[in-house]
Design a protein around this motif. Structure first.
Motif, short mmCIF file in Angstrom:
data_model
loop_
_atom_site.label_atom_id
_atom_site.label_comp_id
_atom_site.label_asym_id
_atom_site.label_seq_id
_atom_site.Cartn_x
_atom_site.Cartn_y
_atom_site.Cartn_z
N VAL A 96 0.84 -1.20 0.00
CA VAL A 96 0.00 0.00 0.00
C VAL A 96 0.87 1.25 0.00
O VAL A 96 0.61 2.21 -0.73
CB VAL A 96 -0.96 0.00 1.21
CG1 VAL A 96 -1.72 1.31 1.28
CG2 VAL A 96 -1.94 -1.17 1.12
N LEU A 132 0.55 3.31 -3.38
CA LEU A 132 -0.53 4.29 -3.26
C LEU A 132 -0.25 5.46 -2.33
O LEU A 132 -0.91 6.50 -2.45
CB LEU A 132 -1.81 3.57 -2.78
CG LEU A 132 -2.35 2.50 -3.73
CD1 LEU A 132 -3.40 1.65 -3.02
CD2 LEU A 132 -2.92 3.12 -4.98
N PRO A 173 -5.88 8.03 -4.88
CA PRO A 173 -5.68 7.55 -3.51
C PRO A 173 -6.17 8.55 -2.49
O PRO A 173 -6.10 9.77 -2.70
CB PRO A 173 -4.16 7.37 -3.43
CG PRO A 173 -3.70 7.22 -4.84
CD PRO A 173 -4.63 8.07 -5.66
N MET A 224 -5.41 5.37 2.67
CA MET A 224 -5.38 4.09 1.96
C MET A 224 -5.12 2.92 2.90
O MET A 224 -5.54 1.80 2.63
CB MET A 224 -4.34 4.12 0.85
CG MET A 224 -4.68 5.06 -0.30
SD MET A 224 -6.38 4.90 -0.94
CE MET A 224 -6.40 3.22 -1.56
N PHE A 236 -7.69 -0.24 2.99
CA PHE A 236 -7.37 -1.67 2.89
C PHE A 236 -7.77 -2.43 4.15
O PHE A 236 -8.13 -3.61 4.08
CB PHE A 236 -5.88 -1.86 2.59
CG PHE A 236 -5.56 -1.84 1.12
CD1 PHE A 236 -5.32 -3.02 0.43
CD2 PHE A 236 -5.54 -0.65 0.41
CE1 PHE A 236 -5.05 -3.00 -0.93
CE2 PHE A 236 -5.27 -0.61 -0.94
CZ PHE A 236 -5.02 -1.80 -1.62
N TRP A 258 -12.26 -3.21 -4.25
CA TRP A 258 -11.15 -3.83 -5.01
C TRP A 258 -11.09 -3.27 -6.43
O TRP A 258 -10.00 -3.03 -6.96
CB TRP A 258 -11.30 -5.35 -5.03
CG TRP A 258 -10.14 -6.01 -5.73
CD1 TRP A 258 -10.10 -6.51 -7.00
CD2 TRP A 258 -8.83 -6.22 -5.19
NE1 TRP A 258 -8.86 -7.01 -7.28
CE2 TRP A 258 -8.06 -6.84 -6.19
CE3 TRP A 258 -8.23 -5.93 -3.95
CZ2 TRP A 258 -6.72 -7.19 -5.99
CZ3 TRP A 258 -6.90 -6.27 -3.76
CH2 TRP A 258 -6.16 -6.90 -4.78
N VAL A 260 -9.30 0.03 -6.34
CA VAL A 260 -7.84 -0.12 -6.26
C VAL A 260 -7.27 -0.59 -7.59
O VAL A 260 -6.23 -0.11 -8.05
CB VAL A 260 -7.46 -1.11 -5.14
CG1 VAL A 260 -5.97 -1.41 -5.17
CG2 VAL A 260 -7.84 -0.53 -3.78
#
Length: 444
Positions: free
Chosen positions: A39, A43, A60, A66, A70, A97, A100
């Motif tokens: 991550v 991001l 992001p 972020m 997650f 998802w 992302v």
């Protein structure tokens, strides 16, 4: 006949236990991305992300956003595993998802795309109807059966993925073991197996076993006589991939799929002995059977045709990259480049081209992406244009890019006279500023 085939009910133990495995694995994928630093690298650290072109609105979250994003995905994964608010949890994970996936491609992986497809399929499957908190809290939803199509769509999706992955390997650099050799060079320092991975016989085995495994694993698992042997081959193949290539949850997800291939009796006996086994084989055709059938035709038409699109785009996809993503072209080639960006002030007639220091804008992972992928080159040019526009400067961006495929001699990749900052992106056909060659440039 088709309705009878699709809507005959069978025991649902395979789908229920797969939901448990799937929920655990997607939770592990999300939470693991935080603790492995993925991550942060993909991001948080970048000044900006290379999202899928057309998805610029996906950015992001600022600060530590972020990480929380997650963590919430990991929570949804756990809720899927235990079957709490299953449909809501699965759809929520799928949406997050997808966000992302389309938000960044510095860490693009075919497995991420497969996971997105599976999340969509799992969102419509009745996987929360047994061995779940939902069924415990509301016994009226408890079911011990499911229509056969629930298994068939998973198997069909996997068959498409594996078949395309096998066919894509049928090209010279794979067949003469160049790709396998190059893949193993970077793993020479692995304890115990590192030296073995450098042997010529290992490269031959990897190349041809890879082709045959991808091509045959689904039919061999479907055939009762070869199922057990295919399962053990699958265990070896995926554990090998996990150790050597370190590709996250995918090897274990692939092993979880095997529950759909063994007999209903076997899965019930191994995993769910206490559950009543369904044997009635009733045909229950729902009122939505026709719309469902049309949706399935549309879904699988896209799945079959999308990986073929590079055949109608000029140039060799191994070189141009156009039509590469979402085509199951997995671990097919090594791609590297030396790429420089130059800007020119269009309002200054005496201005000279100035070399851009890419490290000022990009992380190490992004530098690798921009050095070899044409869409990232174009996007970086657009980013530079926007940056300088904020200073009230109108610039042109020119690129000098030399690309090597599978360690071969580098060749000029981008027309150095094209101003990428002021050139539109062609979504559905080739971009003419990518230089094509009469023969397959990287594999001669």
């Amino acid at each position: 006949m088709i309705n009878r085939w699709l809507f005959t009910h069978i025991d649902n133990s395979a789908l229920i236990i797969f939901r448990v495995f799937f929920g655990f694995l997607i939770a592990a994928e999300a939470i693991g991305a935080i603790f492995t630093g993925w991550v942060s690298r993909a991001l948080v650290e970048p000044q900006f992300t290379f999202n899928f072109i057309g998805f610029n609105f996906l950015q992001p979250l600022p600060g530590n956003g972020m990480y929380y994003y997650f963590a919430v995905m990991g929570l949804f994964g756990l809720l899927v595993m235990i079957g709490y608010k299953y449909r809501w949890s699965m759809i929520s994970f799928t949406i997050m998802w997808a966000g992302v996936y389309f938000m960044q491609k510095s860490s693009y992986n075919n497995h991420y795309y497969l996971l997105l497809l599976l999340c969509i399929l799992m969102s419509i499957l009745p996987a929360g109807n047994y061995f779940s908190l939902d069924a415990k809290q509301n016994p009226t939803i408890k079911k011990i059966s499911m229509p056969r199509w629930c298994v068939l769509i998973i198997i069909a999706q996997l068959w498409i993925v594996y078949t395309y992955a096998s066919v894509a390997k049928l090209y010279p650099d794979w067949l003469d073991f160049t790709v396998a050799k190059n893949l193993m060079i970077g793993r020479a320092n692995y304890p115990i197996v590192g030296a073995i991975l450098q042997k010529n016989w290992t490269h031959i085995f990897i190349a041809y076993f890879g082709i045959l495994f991808d091509l045959l694993i689904v039919p061999l698992l479907l055939w009762k006589r070869t199922r057990l042997a295919a399962f053990f081959f699958s265990v070896f193949f995926h554990i090998f991939n996990s150790i050597v290539f370190q590709i996250g949850i995918f090897p274990y997800l692939s092993l979880a799929f095997t529950v759909f291939f063994f007999s209903q009796e076997t899965i019930h006996r191994v995993f769910m002995k206490k559950k009543e086994f369904y044997t009635r084989a009733e045909v229950k055709t729902p009122t939505y059977s026709k719309p469902l059938f049309l949706i399935m035709i549309l879904w699988f038409s896209i799945q079959i045709l999308l990986p073929l699109r590079h055949w109608v785009i000029p140039g060799d996809v191994l070189w141009t990259e156009e039509g590469h993503r979402m085509s199951w072209r997995m671990m097919l080639r090594g791609r590297s480049g030396i790429t420089s960006f130059y800007i020119l002030d269009k309002n200054d007639p005496k201005a000279q081209k100035q070399l851009i220091n890419k490290k000022k804008y990009l992380t190490k992972k992004q530098l690798r992406l921009v050095s070899s992928k044409p869409d990232a080159m174009w996007q970086f040019a657009q980013h530079l244009k926007k940056e300088y526009a904020a200073e009230e400067k109108d610039i042109a961006v020119y690129v000098n890019s030399q690309i090597s495929i599978n360690g071969k001699k580098r060749k000029l990749f981008i027309d150095p006279e094209t101003d990428l900052a002021n050139t539109p992106w062609n979504y559905f056909t080739t971009n003419p500023w990518i230089i094509k060659y009469e023969k397959t440039a990287p594999t001669n």
